[in-house]
Design an enzyme around this catalytic site. Structure first.
Site, short mmCIF file in Angstrom:
data_model
loop_
_atom_site.label_atom_id
_atom_site.label_comp_id
_atom_site.label_asym_id
_atom_site.label_seq_id
_atom_site.Cartn_x
_atom_site.Cartn_y
_atom_site.Cartn_z
N GLY A 1 18.53 34.42 23.94
CA GLY A 1 17.50 33.41 24.20
C GLY A 1 17.64 32.94 25.64
O GLY A 1 16.91 33.38 26.54
N ARG B 1 19.10 18.31 27.71
CA ARG B 1 20.43 18.93 27.53
C ARG B 1 21.58 18.13 28.15
O ARG B 1 22.64 18.05 27.55
CB ARG B 1 20.42 20.38 28.02
CG ARG B 1 19.50 21.26 27.16
CD ARG B 1 19.60 22.73 27.48
NE ARG B 1 20.92 23.25 27.13
CZ ARG B 1 21.88 23.52 27.99
NH1 ARG B 1 21.68 23.33 29.28
NH2 ARG B 1 23.04 23.96 27.59
N GLU C 1 20.27 38.96 19.94
CA GLU C 1 19.24 37.91 19.99
C GLU C 1 19.42 37.00 21.19
O GLU C 1 19.75 35.82 21.04
CB GLU C 1 19.33 37.05 18.72
CG GLU C 1 19.34 37.84 17.44
CD GLU C 1 19.55 36.96 16.22
OE1 GLU C 1 20.49 36.13 16.21
OE2 GLU C 1 18.77 37.09 15.29
N CYS D 1 13.81 4.74 29.76
CA CYS D 1 14.55 3.51 29.52
C CYS D 1 15.73 3.80 28.62
O CYS D 1 15.69 3.55 27.40
CB CYS D 1 13.63 2.46 28.91
SG CYS D 1 12.39 1.97 30.09
N GLU D 2 16.74 4.36 29.24
CA GLU D 2 17.90 4.85 28.49
C GLU D 2 18.96 5.16 29.54
O GLU D 2 18.73 6.01 30.40
CB GLU D 2 17.45 6.14 27.74
CG GLU D 2 18.52 6.95 27.10
CD GLU D 2 19.14 6.23 25.93
OE1 GLU D 2 18.41 5.71 25.07
OE2 GLU D 2 20.39 6.18 25.89
C1 LIG Z 1 20.01 29.89 19.27
C2 LIG Z 1 20.22 31.21 18.67
C3 LIG Z 1 20.18 32.36 19.45
C4 LIG Z 1 20.01 32.32 20.95
O1 LIG Z 1 21.07 31.69 21.59
P1 LIG Z 1 21.12 31.71 23.17
O2 LIG Z 1 22.35 30.94 23.50
O3 LIG Z 1 19.90 31.04 23.67
O4 LIG Z 1 21.19 33.14 23.59
C5 LIG Z 1 20.31 33.57 18.84
N1 LIG Z 1 20.47 33.67 17.48
C6 LIG Z 1 20.52 32.58 16.70
C7 LIG Z 1 20.69 32.74 15.26
C8 LIG Z 1 20.40 31.32 17.27
O5 LIG Z 1 20.45 30.25 16.47
#
Ligand SMILES: *Cc1c(COP(=O)(O)O)cnc(C)c1O
Length: 437
Positions: free
Chosen positions: A295, A333, A293, A364-365
């Site tokens: 991201g 971040r 997975e 404003c932080e």
């Molecule tokens: C956030 C998340 C991801 C993706 O994480 P990345 O660091 O963006 O690759 C994959 N699986 C789960 C369950 C997540 O919570």
């Protein structure tokens, strides 16, 4: 500058400007204004293909799911569907957007530690591919709804293997003390599996874990794989559980600054495959499908943010603050995780470095600082600052703090630009509001 930050199609053109997707960033700024998120779409596609190819080359059954919380919108879902990626969603809103994108339902995996009834029903209505079940509360609800509807549903059980990936503690989710998943070590995972295997409409395809984010080593994944496979062997013998799918989550690192040394995608994947093959062979279990997975590693370094330089506060012998026209509202971040970024002046990338600036946002932080101590040419208010690797958790985490409208998102590829998300207007900010008098 560090050329390694120029990923994908990014380069410095003859005008000494930063170019992306075959387009001068300064012309994008003239067309769309600042702040501006820009995605090099060919790089996103390339990364998606690399992840899939790494499994295909080894003839391993796999699913690569885009963890869409990193950047969720209609156009990116359409792109991921076209690339034949699977898709992780974590909320009704992400699911709704995926449905609007006509995302193939069987490729959608639903995550989250507190799915509401409405979210569960929406996902059952769309007949998604699987739920990644996080807790007993969800498992019981899913049992009730699937019985009521006489609808089969596949699930993975999210477990916490007690493995800590080396990363910032706020974004580590694999250890025992985590809000996510069933604990492997205290018997809760086993109890959940026993319950789920008896549920008439529930098919437990396998296990899921996600050990952290921005991971640069493979040891954490290997440890987690060992634990999950060994445990599956015990469960196979004790209760006939078959591990058909092993989902090891995301977290593959990217380069934000010169200090980051991510592994090539195929190295991460080859290591995962080697480990699953070796431990399943050792305990004599069949090879499961491997699901991942990613991201951040799909969209993170394909994205940049362009800002207009504004005010400066020069404190002699202390610090030069250089303010830009965005900040924590478009990239939280640094404030949230102490995340590090770097950038260049996009309109004169290779001019000699003369100053050190700390890049301040306009909120404003005091915590609204984007980059500390960035070496740059002497900057003035005609300059455009490009910040690298802002494609993940940037727009996705953007807010309207201080009533700042969210910037637009542009996709660029082969010299063409596409407005994926419009700039918010002041009227947009007020669209849900009603006058008291
Ligand atoms: C956030 C998340 C991801 C993706 O994480 P990345 O660091 O963006 O690759 C994959 N699986 C789960 C369950 C997540 O919570």
């Amino acid at each position: 500058m560090d050329e390694r930050l120029l990923t994908g199609t990014m380069k410095i053109n003859k005008a000494n400007h930063l170019e992306i997707g075959g387009i001068d960033t300064i012309s994008l700024v003239e067309k769309y204004g600042t702040p501006l998120y820009v995605y090099d779409i060919s790089q996103v596609k390339h990364k998606a293909q690399m992840f899939k190819k790494a499994f295909q080359d080894r003839k391993i059954k796999a699913q690569v799911a885009y963890a869409s919380k990193a950047f969720s919108c209609l156009a990116i879902y359409q792109l991921m569907a076209k690339e034949e990626m699977s898709l992780d969603v974590v909320s009704g809103g992400e699911l709704f957007t995926a449905i609007q994108a006509d995302y193939p339902s069987k490729k959608i995996h639903f995550h989250g530690n507190n799915k509401s009834d409405a979210e569960i029903i929406a996902a059952l209505d769309y007949n998604i591919g699987c739920f990644v079940v996080d807790n007993f509360y969800e498992l019981e609800k899913l049992n009730q709804y699937t019985k009521q509807r006489k609808q089969n549903m596949s699930i993975l059980l999210r477990v916490t293997p007690g493995v800590e990936a080396h990363t910032h503690e706020y974004i580590t989710t694999g250890q025992t003390d985590s809000k996510f998943g069933f604990d492997l070590n205290n018997g809760q995972a086993q109890q959940a599996l026993q319950l789920a295997m008896q549920m008439p409409y529930i098919d437990v395809m396998g296990l899921h874990c996600h050990i952290g984010s921005q991971i640069f080593e493979t040891e954490g994944f290997s440890l987690a794989i060992d634990k999950l496979v060994m445990q599956s062997k015990e469960w196979h013998e004790a209760m006939g559980f078959d591990l058909r799918v092993l989902n090891v989550g995301g977290g593959f690192g990217i380069r934000y600054t010169s200090e980051d040394e991510p592994l090539p995608i195929e190295d991460y994947i080859n290591n995962l495959i080697d480990e699953v093959q070796s431990v399943t062979t050792k305990v004599q279990l069949p090879m499961p499908e491997i699901w991942i997975e990613p991201g951040r590693s799909l969209v993170g370094d394909a994205g940049i943010t362009l800002y207009q330089v504004g005010s400066q506060k020069i404190i002699p012998d202390v610090r030069n603050y250089l303010a830009i026209d965005g900040g924590m509202t478009d990239n939280i971040r640094p404030a949230l995780y102490d995340a590090k970024y770097t950038g260049v002046l996009a309109n004169r990338v290779e001019d000699a470095v003369e100053e050190t600036y700390s890049i301040a946002g306009k909120c404003c932080e005091s915590g609204d600082m984007l980059i500390w101590d960035l070496p740059l040419p002497k900057a003035d208010d005609k300059d455009v600052l490009a910040v690298f690797s802002t494609g993940a958790y940037g727009y996705a985490m953007a807010s309207n703090y201080n009533r700042i409208p969210r910037p637009p998102v542009i996709f660029v590829e082969n010299g063409k630009d596409f407005l994926a998300i419009k700039r918010e207007s002041y009227a947009d900010l007020m669209r849900l509001e009603r006058s008291l008098y």
